[in-house]
Write a protein that holds these residues in place. Structure first.
Motif, PDB file in Angstrom:
ATOM      1  N   GLU A  20       0.674  -1.172   0.061  1.00 59.69           N
ATOM      2  CA  GLU A  20      -0.089   0.035   0.012  1.00 59.69           C
ATOM      3  C   GLU A  20       0.739   1.308   0.031  1.00 59.69           C
ATOM      4  O   GLU A  20       0.605   2.105  -0.793  1.00 59.69           O
ATOM      5  CB  GLU A  20      -0.970   0.131   1.221  1.00 59.69           C
ATOM      6  CG  GLU A  20      -1.834   1.231   1.139  1.00 59.69           C
ATOM      7  CD  GLU A  20      -2.888   1.273   2.438  1.00 59.69           C
ATOM      8  OE1 GLU A  20      -3.397   2.223   2.487  1.00 59.69           O
ATOM      9  OE2 GLU A  20      -3.022   0.254   3.109  1.00 59.69           O
ATOM     10  N   LEU A  21       2.111   1.397   0.865  1.00 61.37           N
ATOM     11  CA  LEU A  21       2.842   2.265   0.855  1.00 61.37           C
ATOM     12  C   LEU A  21       3.367   2.686  -0.528  1.00 61.37           C
ATOM     13  O   LEU A  21       3.718   3.756  -1.057  1.00 61.37           O
ATOM     14  CB  LEU A  21       3.880   2.339   1.827  1.00 61.37           C
ATOM     15  CG  LEU A  21       4.745   3.413   2.387  1.00 61.37           C
ATOM     16  CD1 LEU A  21       4.085   4.657   2.399  1.00 61.37           C
ATOM     17  CD2 LEU A  21       6.011   3.104   3.116  1.00 61.37           C
ATOM     18  N   SER A  22       3.961   1.504  -1.104  1.00 63.49           N
ATOM     19  CA  SER A  22       4.552   1.612  -2.240  1.00 63.49           C
ATOM     20  C   SER A  22       3.657   2.304  -3.358  1.00 63.49           C
ATOM     21  O   SER A  22       4.151   3.120  -4.106  1.00 63.49           O
ATOM     22  CB  SER A  22       5.046   0.292  -2.798  1.00 63.49           C
ATOM     23  OG  SER A  22       5.438   0.194  -4.051  1.00 63.49           O
ATOM     24  N   GLU A  23       2.450   1.892  -3.298  1.00 64.01           N
ATOM     25  CA  GLU A  23       1.437   2.504  -4.346  1.00 64.01           C
ATOM     26  C   GLU A  23       1.165   4.009  -4.108  1.00 64.01           C
ATOM     27  O   GLU A  23       1.043   4.683  -5.012  1.00 64.01           O
ATOM     28  CB  GLU A  23      -0.039   1.393  -4.338  1.00 64.01           C
ATOM     29  CG  GLU A  23       0.357   0.101  -5.078  1.00 64.01           C
ATOM     30  CD  GLU A  23      -1.136  -0.701  -4.728  1.00 64.01           C
ATOM     31  OE1 GLU A  23      -1.944  -0.153  -4.322  1.00 64.01           O
ATOM     32  OE2 GLU A  23      -0.917  -1.964  -4.895  1.00 64.01           O
ATOM     33  N   ARG A  24       0.883   4.218  -2.815  1.00 63.57           N
ATOM     34  CA  ARG A  24       0.574   5.709  -2.291  1.00 63.57           C
ATOM     35  C   ARG A  24       1.634   6.504  -2.813  1.00 63.57           C
ATOM     36  O   ARG A  24       1.516   7.761  -2.960  1.00 63.57           O
ATOM     37  CB  ARG A  24      -0.098   5.724  -0.951  1.00 63.57           C
ATOM     38  CG  ARG A  24      -1.343   4.955  -1.047  1.00 63.57           C
ATOM     39  CD  ARG A  24      -1.785   4.896   0.366  1.00 63.57           C
ATOM     40  NE  ARG A  24      -2.293   6.213   0.796  1.00 63.57           N
ATOM     41  CZ  ARG A  24      -2.768   6.409   2.166  1.00 63.57           C
ATOM     42  NH1 ARG A  24      -2.956   5.385   2.953  1.00 63.57           N
ATOM     43  NH2 ARG A  24      -2.751   7.633   2.425  1.00 63.57           N
ATOM     44  N   VAL A  25       3.039   6.108  -2.593  1.00 58.81           N
ATOM     45  CA  VAL A  25       4.343   7.134  -2.668  1.00 58.81           C
ATOM     46  C   VAL A  25       4.564   6.980  -4.015  1.00 58.81           C
ATOM     47  O   VAL A  25       5.338   8.042  -4.458  1.00 58.81           O
ATOM     48  CB  VAL A  25       5.084   6.373  -1.653  1.00 58.81           C
ATOM     49  CG1 VAL A  25       6.754   7.201  -1.873  1.00 58.81           C
ATOM     50  CG2 VAL A  25       4.873   6.590  -0.074  1.00 58.81           C
ATOM     51  N   GLY A  26       4.260   6.168  -4.740  1.00 62.98           N
ATOM     52  CA  GLY A  26       4.823   5.859  -6.091  1.00 62.98           C
ATOM     53  C   GLY A  26       6.241   5.550  -6.261  1.00 62.98           C
ATOM     54  O   GLY A  26       6.924   5.888  -7.354  1.00 62.98           O
ATOM     55  N   ILE A  27       6.886   4.712  -5.348  1.00 61.99           N
ATOM     56  CA  ILE A  27       8.197   3.939  -5.814  1.00 61.99           C
ATOM     57  C   ILE A  27       7.794   2.559  -5.559  1.00 61.99           C
ATOM     58  O   ILE A  27       7.044   2.086  -4.991  1.00 61.99           O
ATOM     59  CB  ILE A  27       9.173   4.536  -4.674  1.00 61.99           C
ATOM     60  CG1 ILE A  27       8.780   4.262  -3.305  1.00 61.99           C
ATOM     61  CG2 ILE A  27       9.301   6.159  -4.760  1.00 61.99           C
ATOM     62  CD1 ILE A  27       9.753   4.495  -2.323  1.00 61.99           C
ATOM     63  N   THR A  28       8.860   2.033  -6.249  1.00 57.87           N
ATOM     64  CA  THR A  28       8.612   0.482  -6.468  1.00 57.87           C
ATOM     65  C   THR A  28       8.901  -0.231  -4.980  1.00 57.87           C
ATOM     66  O   THR A  28       9.357   0.446  -3.851  1.00 57.87           O
ATOM     67  CB  THR A  28      10.054  -0.202  -7.365  1.00 57.87           C
ATOM     68  OG1 THR A  28      11.163   0.104  -6.516  1.00 57.87           O
ATOM     69  CG2 THR A  28       9.764   0.367  -8.597  1.00 57.87           C
ATOM     70  N   LEU A  29       8.144  -1.528  -4.844  1.00 56.66           N
ATOM     71  CA  LEU A  29       8.133  -2.177  -3.477  1.00 56.66           C
ATOM     72  C   LEU A  29       9.773  -2.610  -3.260  1.00 56.66           C
ATOM     73  O   LEU A  29      10.338  -2.658  -2.043  1.00 56.66           O
ATOM     74  CB  LEU A  29       7.495  -3.547  -3.724  1.00 56.66           C
ATOM     75  CG  LEU A  29       7.415  -4.396  -2.458  1.00 56.66           C
ATOM     76  CD1 LEU A  29       6.778  -3.389  -1.272  1.00 56.66           C
ATOM     77  CD2 LEU A  29       6.272  -5.502  -2.694  1.00 56.66           C
ATOM     78  N   SER A  46      12.606  14.278  -1.560  1.00 55.16           N
ATOM     79  CA  SER A  46      11.239  14.110  -2.434  1.00 55.16           C
ATOM     80  C   SER A  46      10.499  12.657  -1.977  1.00 55.16           C
ATOM     81  O   SER A  46       9.354  12.752  -1.738  1.00 55.16           O
ATOM     82  CB  SER A  46      11.127  14.180  -3.800  1.00 55.16           C
ATOM     83  OG  SER A  46      12.105  13.257  -4.268  1.00 55.16           O
ATOM     84  N   THR A  47      11.222  11.873  -1.918  1.00 57.62           N
ATOM     85  CA  THR A  47      10.671  10.571  -1.455  1.00 57.62           C
ATOM     86  C   THR A  47      10.546  10.475   0.151  1.00 57.62           C
ATOM     87  O   THR A  47       9.481   9.948   0.471  1.00 57.62           O
ATOM     88  CB  THR A  47      11.740   9.370  -1.843  1.00 57.62           C
ATOM     89  OG1 THR A  47      12.154   9.261  -2.996  1.00 57.62           O
ATOM     90  CG2 THR A  47      11.311   8.116  -1.134  1.00 57.62           C
ATOM     91  N   LEU A  48      11.502  11.067   0.836  1.00 60.63           N
ATOM     92  CA  LEU A  48      10.921  11.276   2.315  1.00 60.63           C
ATOM     93  C   LEU A  48       9.716  12.097   2.364  1.00 60.63           C
ATOM     94  O   LEU A  48       8.899  11.694   3.427  1.00 60.63           O
ATOM     95  CB  LEU A  48      12.267  11.738   3.018  1.00 60.63           C
ATOM     96  CG  LEU A  48      12.308  11.931   4.617  1.00 60.63           C
ATOM     97  CD1 LEU A  48      12.143  10.262   5.168  1.00 60.63           C
ATOM     98  CD2 LEU A  48      13.476  12.542   5.133  1.00 60.63           C
ATOM     99  N   ASP A  49       9.804  13.043   1.721  1.00 63.33           N
ATOM    100  CA  ASP A  49       8.555  13.916   1.946  1.00 63.33           C
ATOM    101  C   ASP A  49       7.207  13.087   1.563  1.00 63.33           C
ATOM    102  O   ASP A  49       6.194  13.147   2.365  1.00 63.33           O
ATOM    103  CB  ASP A  49       8.622  15.169   0.927  1.00 63.33           C
ATOM    104  CG  ASP A  49       7.464  15.932   1.057  1.00 63.33           C
ATOM    105  OD1 ASP A  49       7.091  16.606   2.047  1.00 63.33           O
ATOM    106  OD2 ASP A  49       6.827  16.102  -0.099  1.00 63.33           O
ATOM    107  N   ALA A  50       7.076  12.328   0.469  1.00 67.52           N
ATOM    108  CA  ALA A  50       6.063  11.643   0.188  1.00 67.52           C
ATOM    109  C   ALA A  50       5.732  10.516   1.152  1.00 67.52           C
ATOM    110  O   ALA A  50       4.689  10.274   1.511  1.00 67.52           O
ATOM    111  CB  ALA A  50       6.368  10.960  -1.177  1.00 67.52           C
TER     112      ALA A  50
END
Length: 70
Positions: A20-29, A46-50
């Protein structure tokens, strides 16, 4: 390594899966797993922010400094 990633702790507190986190943040599992298992060398702001937005937390809730034992 002196920086510990407590992503698994925050996921448990929010009752959220890695998928779920992967999908919502937009980074790969796979990239999330590297981060969660303290294998990463860096993280983009930007990843940490998301991640913080999705988990509704502060960066300090995810990242912890621990002095290396000599």
């Amino acid at each position: 390594m002196a920086i510990i990633v407590n992503l698994d702790v925050m996921l448990a507190k929010r009752k959220m899966s890695m998928n779920e986190l992967s999908e919502r943040v937009g980074i790969t599992l796979a990239n999330l797993s590297v981060l969660k298992n303290n294998k990463g060398k860096a993280i983009r702001f930007s990843t940490l922010d998301a991640i913080c937005k999705v988990l509704e937390c502060q960066p300090g809730d995810i990242l912890e400094y621990k002095e290396d034992e000599e």
